[in-house]
Design a protein around this motif. Structure first.
Motif, mmCIF file in Angstrom:
data_model
loop_
_atom_site.group_PDB
_atom_site.id
_atom_site.type_symbol
_atom_site.label_atom_id
_atom_site.label_comp_id
_atom_site.label_asym_id
_atom_site.label_seq_id
_atom_site.Cartn_x
_atom_site.Cartn_y
_atom_site.Cartn_z
ATOM 1 N N PHE A 68 16.500 27.651 18.379
ATOM 2 C CA PHE A 68 17.045 28.435 17.279
ATOM 3 C C PHE A 68 15.933 28.754 16.292
ATOM 4 C CE2 PHE A 68 20.286 25.688 18.985
ATOM 5 C CZ PHE A 68 21.356 26.551 19.170
ATOM 6 N N VAL A 69 15.961 29.968 15.754
ATOM 7 C CA VAL A 69 14.965 30.402 14.785
ATOM 8 C C VAL A 69 15.658 30.556 13.433
ATOM 9 C CG1 VAL A 69 13.326 32.208 14.164
ATOM 10 C CG2 VAL A 69 13.697 31.640 16.565
ATOM 11 N N VAL A 70 15.084 29.946 12.407
ATOM 12 C CA VAL A 70 15.618 30.079 11.052
ATOM 13 C C VAL A 70 15.393 31.519 10.602
ATOM 14 C CG1 VAL A 70 15.436 29.281 8.676
ATOM 15 C CG2 VAL A 70 15.113 27.671 10.552
ATOM 16 N N CYS A 71 16.463 32.154 10.106
ATOM 17 C CA CYS A 71 16.360 33.559 9.703
ATOM 18 C C CYS A 71 17.021 33.779 8.347
ATOM 19 C CB CYS A 71 17.008 34.454 10.766
ATOM 20 S SG CYS A 71 18.766 34.183 10.962
ATOM 21 N N ALA A 72 16.851 34.970 7.826
ATOM 22 C CA ALA A 72 17.503 35.351 6.569
ATOM 23 C C ALA A 72 18.980 35.567 6.832
ATOM 24 C CB ALA A 72 16.870 36.622 6.024
ATOM 25 N N ALA A 73 19.778 35.356 5.821
ATOM 26 C CA ALA A 73 21.220 35.594 5.944
ATOM 27 C C ALA A 73 21.458 37.087 6.110
ATOM 28 C CB ALA A 73 21.938 35.084 4.708
ATOM 29 N N PRO A 74 22.275 37.475 7.088
ATOM 30 C CA PRO A 74 22.549 38.904 7.272
ATOM 31 C C PRO A 74 23.436 39.443 6.152
ATOM 32 C CG PRO A 74 23.782 37.583 8.852
ATOM 33 C CD PRO A 74 22.907 36.643 8.097
ATOM 34 N N ILE A 75 23.014 40.523 5.517
ATOM 35 C CA ILE A 75 23.771 41.122 4.422
ATOM 36 C C ILE A 75 25.101 41.646 4.965
ATOM 37 C CG2 ILE A 75 23.772 42.903 2.622
ATOM 38 C CD1 ILE A 75 21.654 40.691 2.276
ATOM 39 N N GLY A 76 26.190 41.289 4.279
ATOM 40 C CA GLY A 76 27.505 41.755 4.673
ATOM 41 C C GLY A 76 28.277 40.797 5.556
ATOM 42 N N VAL A 77 27.642 39.736 6.025
ATOM 43 C CA VAL A 77 28.349 38.776 6.871
ATOM 44 C C VAL A 77 29.309 37.972 6.012
ATOM 45 C CG1 VAL A 77 26.670 36.900 6.711
ATOM 46 C CG2 VAL A 77 28.075 37.097 8.737
ATOM 47 N N GLN A 78 30.458 37.628 6.581
ATOM 48 C CA GLN A 78 31.475 36.902 5.827
ATOM 49 C C GLN A 78 31.629 35.493 6.391
ATOM 50 O OE1 GLN A 78 35.093 39.030 5.219
ATOM 51 N NE2 GLN A 78 35.998 37.437 3.969
ATOM 52 N N ILE A 79 31.723 34.517 5.475
ATOM 53 C CA ILE A 79 31.968 33.127 5.861
ATOM 54 C C ILE A 79 33.190 32.629 5.108
ATOM 55 C CG2 ILE A 79 29.568 32.619 6.457
ATOM 56 C CD1 ILE A 79 29.280 31.259 3.741
ATOM 57 N N ARG A 80 33.828 31.585 5.645
ATOM 58 C CA ARG A 80 35.061 31.076 5.025
ATOM 59 C C ARG A 80 34.791 30.213 3.801
ATOM 60 N NH1 ARG A 80 38.507 29.199 10.258
ATOM 61 N NH2 ARG A 80 38.581 31.243 11.226
ATOM 62 N N ARG A 81 33.805 29.316 3.916
ATOM 63 C CA ARG A 81 33.532 28.364 2.830
ATOM 64 C C ARG A 81 32.049 28.337 2.507
ATOM 65 N NH1 ARG A 81 35.659 23.592 5.715
ATOM 66 N NH2 ARG A 81 37.619 24.426 6.421
ATOM 67 N N LEU A 82 31.766 28.103 1.245
ATOM 68 C CA LEU A 82 30.374 27.922 0.826
ATOM 69 C C LEU A 82 30.007 26.450 0.941
ATOM 70 C CD1 LEU A 82 30.201 30.142 -2.360
ATOM 71 C CD2 LEU A 82 29.292 30.644 -0.104
ATOM 72 N N PRO A 83 28.739 26.157 1.198
ATOM 73 C CA PRO A 83 28.318 24.757 1.247
ATOM 74 C C PRO A 83 28.396 24.104 -0.128
ATOM 75 C CG PRO A 83 26.620 26.216 2.145
ATOM 76 C CD PRO A 83 27.663 27.071 1.520
ATOM 77 N N ARG A 84 28.479 22.779 -0.123
ATOM 78 C CA ARG A 84 28.446 22.041 -1.391
ATOM 79 C C ARG A 84 27.084 22.237 -2.044
ATOM 80 N NH1 ARG A 84 31.181 16.334 0.437
ATOM 81 N NH2 ARG A 84 33.249 17.208 0.773
ATOM 82 N N GLY A 85 27.088 22.244 -3.343
ATOM 83 C CA GLY A 85 25.830 22.395 -4.067
ATOM 84 C C GLY A 85 25.553 23.821 -4.482
#
Length: 117
Positions: A68-85
């Motif tokens: 797996f390659v660490v990448c930038a977050a894709p603009i416009g992608v939707q997630i259900r929950r945000l991480p803590r912090g």
């Protein structure tokens, strides 16, 4: 001699107390974009524009073979929950956004969308 023993015992006790009350701080180091890892801990697989992304602890990954390659977050992608912090930020236009590890999110329906600020 007895005074020396007494002083040493008191010093040992104080040292033990100070170690017991010392705060322990955990520092997490997150990988830079482009870093290749072999395993991602409990990833959420998110498909965005026909591309699979793996999202784990606020870090975005793209699969590359068995790695797996660490990448930038894709603009416009939707997630259900945000991480803590995450941090809540009020913009000058009154808009409420959330920031986590340099990625900006805004609330949309029941989830959150990656945006640029």
């Amino acid at each position: 001699m007895k005074n020396l023993k007494l002083v040493l015992i008191v010093l040992l006790m104080l040292g033990g107390i100070s170690q017991a009350t010392a705060q322990r701080k955990v520092v997490k180091v997150y990988p830079k974009h482009g870093t290749i890892v072999t395993k991602v801990h409990k990833p959420k697989i998110i498909v965005h524009k026909k591309v699979n992304f793996h999202f784990s602890d606020g870090v975005w990954y793209k699969p590359q073979g068995r790695r797996f390659v660490v990448c930038a977050a894709p603009i416009g992608v939707q997630i259900r929950r945000l991480p803590r912090g995450r941090k809540v930020v009020m913009l000058s236009n009154g808009r409420k956004v959330y920031k986590y590890k340099g990625v900006w999110y805004k609330k949309k329906g029941r989830g959150y969308v990656v945006v640029t600020v």
